[in-house]
Design a protein around this motif. Sequence first.
Motif, PDB file in Angstrom:
ATOM      1  N   ASP A  40       0.863  30.813  -0.460  1.00 46.78           N
ATOM      2  CA  ASP A  40      -0.176  30.506  -1.589  1.00 46.78           C
ATOM      3  C   ASP A  40       0.622  29.668  -2.688  1.00 46.78           C
ATOM      4  O   ASP A  40       1.703  30.177  -3.203  1.00 46.78           O
ATOM      5  CB  ASP A  40      -0.389  31.736  -2.363  1.00 46.78           C
ATOM      6  N   LEU A  41       0.393  28.248  -2.801  1.00 45.72           N
ATOM      7  CA  LEU A  41       0.885  27.473  -3.744  1.00 45.72           C
ATOM      8  C   LEU A  41      -0.197  26.726  -4.651  1.00 45.72           C
ATOM      9  O   LEU A  41       0.018  25.856  -5.072  1.00 45.72           O
ATOM     10  CB  LEU A  41       1.442  26.206  -2.890  1.00 45.72           C
ATOM     11  N   SER A  42      -1.051  27.796  -4.853  1.00 45.43           N
ATOM     12  CA  SER A  42      -2.444  27.528  -5.772  1.00 45.43           C
ATOM     13  C   SER A  42      -1.814  27.490  -7.391  1.00 45.43           C
ATOM     14  O   SER A  42      -2.451  27.143  -7.980  1.00 45.43           O
ATOM     15  CB  SER A  42      -3.357  28.442  -5.751  1.00 45.43           C
ATOM     16  N   VAL A  92      -1.776  26.698   4.294  1.00 44.85           N
ATOM     17  CA  VAL A  92      -1.022  26.508   2.705  1.00 44.85           C
ATOM     18  C   VAL A  92      -2.459  26.251   1.829  1.00 44.85           C
ATOM     19  O   VAL A  92      -3.131  25.498   1.894  1.00 44.85           O
ATOM     20  CB  VAL A  92       0.109  25.532   2.827  1.00 44.85           C
ATOM     21  N   THR A 146      -3.640  25.460  -1.631  1.00 42.88           N
ATOM     22  CA  THR A 146      -3.306  24.511  -2.982  1.00 42.88           C
ATOM     23  C   THR A 146      -4.420  24.645  -4.163  1.00 42.88           C
ATOM     24  O   THR A 146      -5.642  25.307  -3.581  1.00 42.88           O
ATOM     25  CB  THR A 146      -3.347  22.975  -2.670  1.00 42.88           C
ATOM     26  N   GLU A 155       3.323  15.459  -0.899  1.00 40.88           N
ATOM     27  CA  GLU A 155       3.107  17.168  -0.919  1.00 40.88           C
ATOM     28  C   GLU A 155       3.014  17.316   0.634  1.00 40.88           C
ATOM     29  O   GLU A 155       3.288  18.529   1.171  1.00 40.88           O
ATOM     30  CB  GLU A 155       1.975  17.384  -1.857  1.00 40.88           C
TER      31      GLU A 155
END
Length: 242
Positions: free
Chosen positions: A102-104, A151, A153, A163
């Motif tokens: 989780d790179l949100s 992943v 975003t 990215e």
Amino acid sequence: MKAIIGGTGVDHISGFQGERRQIDTPYGSAEVFVGTGKDAWLAFLPRHGSGHSVPPHLINYRANISALKGLGVDEVITIYAVGSVSEALRPEEVGTIADFADLSGGGRAHTFFTGDEQGVVHVGMDRAFDPELTDALHAHEPNLKDAGVYVCTNGPRLETPSEIRMFRTLGFDVVGMTAATEVALAREAGLKIASLAYSINWAAGVGPDEVTFITDDTIARLKDSMTRLCMDVLEERLVALP
């Protein structure tokens, strides 16, 4: 009861008999199509709304999962359109997600456990995706790929080439904007979940050209095959499980 959650390209299920309901929850209302007649065992939730009007960072994920829980759903299969970061899943291919990162950015309402009346609970994510439900998908469709690590975003913008290079270096395989939030909440709610990803493009900088998407006709074909697979697996488990 079983459920399917769909998103981009999967905002309805062909042949599904259901009635649209606006279900109130402690977190707001959620639009759910509840099966009738032969499909009374199934609920379908279009995460972006039936008109695809809600962007990924503004989806009321808590209301959606809470609505399904209130309907008595115990198992759900989710479907995500993704971009391909590695060769694990190429455009036009479909696979199951093995894990997520989780790179949100943490700005979403992404947990039910906010420290008030819900208390503080730390739900394990070492097996976020139910192994039996995932295996059932592969048993029904032997050509299904292993999509690897998703992943997440924040969106709604697409990712930059830099990215995507970072994601490849970190070992991520596909990129999207919704799964991490949705899957984590489903696990907090005690729902068993498996997830399908279908690739609609090479992520930025991976392919030879600028980001281009597969055709609408291809998406429609994949949608029909994926939703049919989900319905077959969930209906079989409805009969087989006590």
